[in-house]
Design a protein around this motif. Structure first.
Motif, short mmCIF file in Angstrom:
data_model
loop_
_atom_site.label_atom_id
_atom_site.label_comp_id
_atom_site.label_asym_id
_atom_site.label_seq_id
_atom_site.Cartn_x
_atom_site.Cartn_y
_atom_site.Cartn_z
N ALA A 20 0.84 -1.20 0.00
CA ALA A 20 0.00 0.00 0.00
C ALA A 20 0.88 1.25 0.00
CB ALA A 20 -0.94 -0.01 1.19
N GLN A 21 1.97 1.25 0.79
CA GLN A 21 2.87 2.40 0.83
C GLN A 21 3.57 2.58 -0.51
OE1 GLN A 21 5.35 1.30 4.18
NE2 GLN A 21 4.10 2.48 5.65
N GLU A 22 3.99 1.48 -1.13
CA GLU A 22 4.64 1.56 -2.45
C GLU A 22 3.65 2.10 -3.49
OE1 GLU A 22 6.11 -2.35 -3.25
OE2 GLU A 22 7.78 -2.15 -1.84
N GLU A 23 2.42 1.63 -3.43
CA GLU A 23 1.38 2.10 -4.36
C GLU A 23 1.11 3.59 -4.15
OE1 GLU A 23 -1.44 1.86 -7.45
OE2 GLU A 23 0.22 0.57 -6.89
N ALA A 25 3.21 5.78 -2.89
CA ALA A 25 4.39 6.51 -3.36
C ALA A 25 4.38 6.59 -4.90
CB ALA A 25 5.66 5.82 -2.87
N ARG A 26 4.01 5.49 -5.58
CA ARG A 26 3.93 5.48 -7.04
C ARG A 26 2.91 6.49 -7.53
NH1 ARG A 26 0.72 3.80 -10.72
NH2 ARG A 26 -0.65 2.69 -9.29
N MET A 27 1.73 6.52 -6.87
CA MET A 27 0.67 7.45 -7.26
C MET A 27 1.12 8.90 -7.03
SD MET A 27 -2.66 5.33 -5.91
CE MET A 27 -3.80 6.65 -6.13
N ALA A 28 1.85 9.13 -5.93
CA ALA A 28 2.36 10.48 -5.65
C ALA A 28 3.36 10.90 -6.73
CB ALA A 28 3.01 10.53 -4.25
N ARG A 29 4.25 9.97 -7.14
CA ARG A 29 5.21 10.28 -8.22
C ARG A 29 4.48 10.57 -9.52
NH1 ARG A 29 7.87 5.95 -5.88
NH2 ARG A 29 7.25 4.56 -7.55
N GLU A 32 2.97 14.01 -9.28
CA GLU A 32 4.01 15.03 -9.46
C GLU A 32 4.41 15.14 -10.93
OE1 GLU A 32 7.30 14.12 -6.88
OE2 GLU A 32 6.07 14.36 -5.07
N ALA A 33 4.53 14.00 -11.60
CA ALA A 33 4.89 14.01 -13.02
C ALA A 33 3.80 14.70 -13.84
CB ALA A 33 5.12 12.59 -13.52
N GLU A 34 2.55 14.45 -13.51
CA GLU A 34 1.43 15.10 -14.23
C GLU A 34 1.45 16.60 -13.99
OE1 GLU A 34 -1.78 15.71 -16.68
OE2 GLU A 34 -0.43 14.00 -16.52
N VAL A 35 1.70 17.02 -12.74
CA VAL A 35 1.81 18.45 -12.44
C VAL A 35 2.93 19.07 -13.27
CG1 VAL A 35 2.48 20.09 -10.62
CG2 VAL A 35 0.79 18.33 -10.13
N GLU A 36 4.05 18.39 -13.37
CA GLU A 36 5.18 18.90 -14.16
C GLU A 36 4.81 18.98 -15.64
OE1 GLU A 36 9.09 20.33 -14.84
OE2 GLU A 36 7.73 20.34 -13.14
N ARG A 37 4.13 17.96 -16.18
CA ARG A 37 3.69 17.99 -17.59
C ARG A 37 2.76 19.18 -17.83
NH1 ARG A 37 3.83 12.37 -17.04
NH2 ARG A 37 1.66 12.23 -16.39
N VAL A 38 1.84 19.42 -16.90
CA VAL A 38 0.91 20.55 -17.04
C VAL A 38 1.67 21.88 -16.99
CG1 VAL A 38 -0.97 21.78 -15.88
CG2 VAL A 38 -1.11 19.31 -16.19
N ARG A 39 2.64 21.96 -16.06
CA ARG A 39 3.45 23.19 -15.95
C ARG A 39 4.22 23.45 -17.25
NH1 ARG A 39 8.30 24.69 -15.40
NH2 ARG A 39 9.18 22.61 -15.16
#
Length: 118
Positions: A20-23, A25-29, A32-39
């Motif tokens: 669950a923690q790994e999942e 963390a993966r979702m958080a990454r 973050e990647a989606e936020v960066e793509r939008v930026r």
């Protein structure tokens, strides 16, 4: 046996918690990647808009300069036409004055000739 079952149960709980923690963390990454793509997309859109704005401003400036150039050309043509007309009128006036002087001179010579005969 109960202790082994409890140990298996604890190990399974820990494994589920780790997964669950790994999942999470993966979702958080991914977020973050989606936020960066939008930026990045927003920055690109802004650059594109700024470039389009610069092109628009340059075109407006060029159009203004062209209009000013045409205005100067028209004004220059008007001035040249006015000068041509003024020169023509001045030449006509000079001819008229020369003809008037010639006529006066002719009259004076006729009067002198008439006096001489008299």
């Amino acid at each position: 046996a109960a202790a082994a079952a409890d140990a298996d149960q604890l190990r399974l709980k820990q494994q589920v918690k780790r997964i669950a923690q790994e999942e999470e963390a993966r979702m958080a990454r991914e977020a973050e990647a989606e936020v960066e793509r939008v930026r990045i997309a927003e920055e690109q859109r802004q650059r594109t808009w700024e470039e389009a704005e610069q092109v628009r401003i340059a075109k407006e400036q060029k159009a203004r300069e062209e209009a000013e150039r045409r205005t100067r050309e028209v004004e220059q043509a008007r001035l040249e036409e006015a000068k041509r007309i003024a020169d023509k009128e001045a030449e006509s006036e000079r001819r008229r004055i020369a003809e008037e002087r010639a006529r006066i001179e002719e009259e004076q010579q006729q009067r002198r000739a008439a006096k001489s005969e008299a």
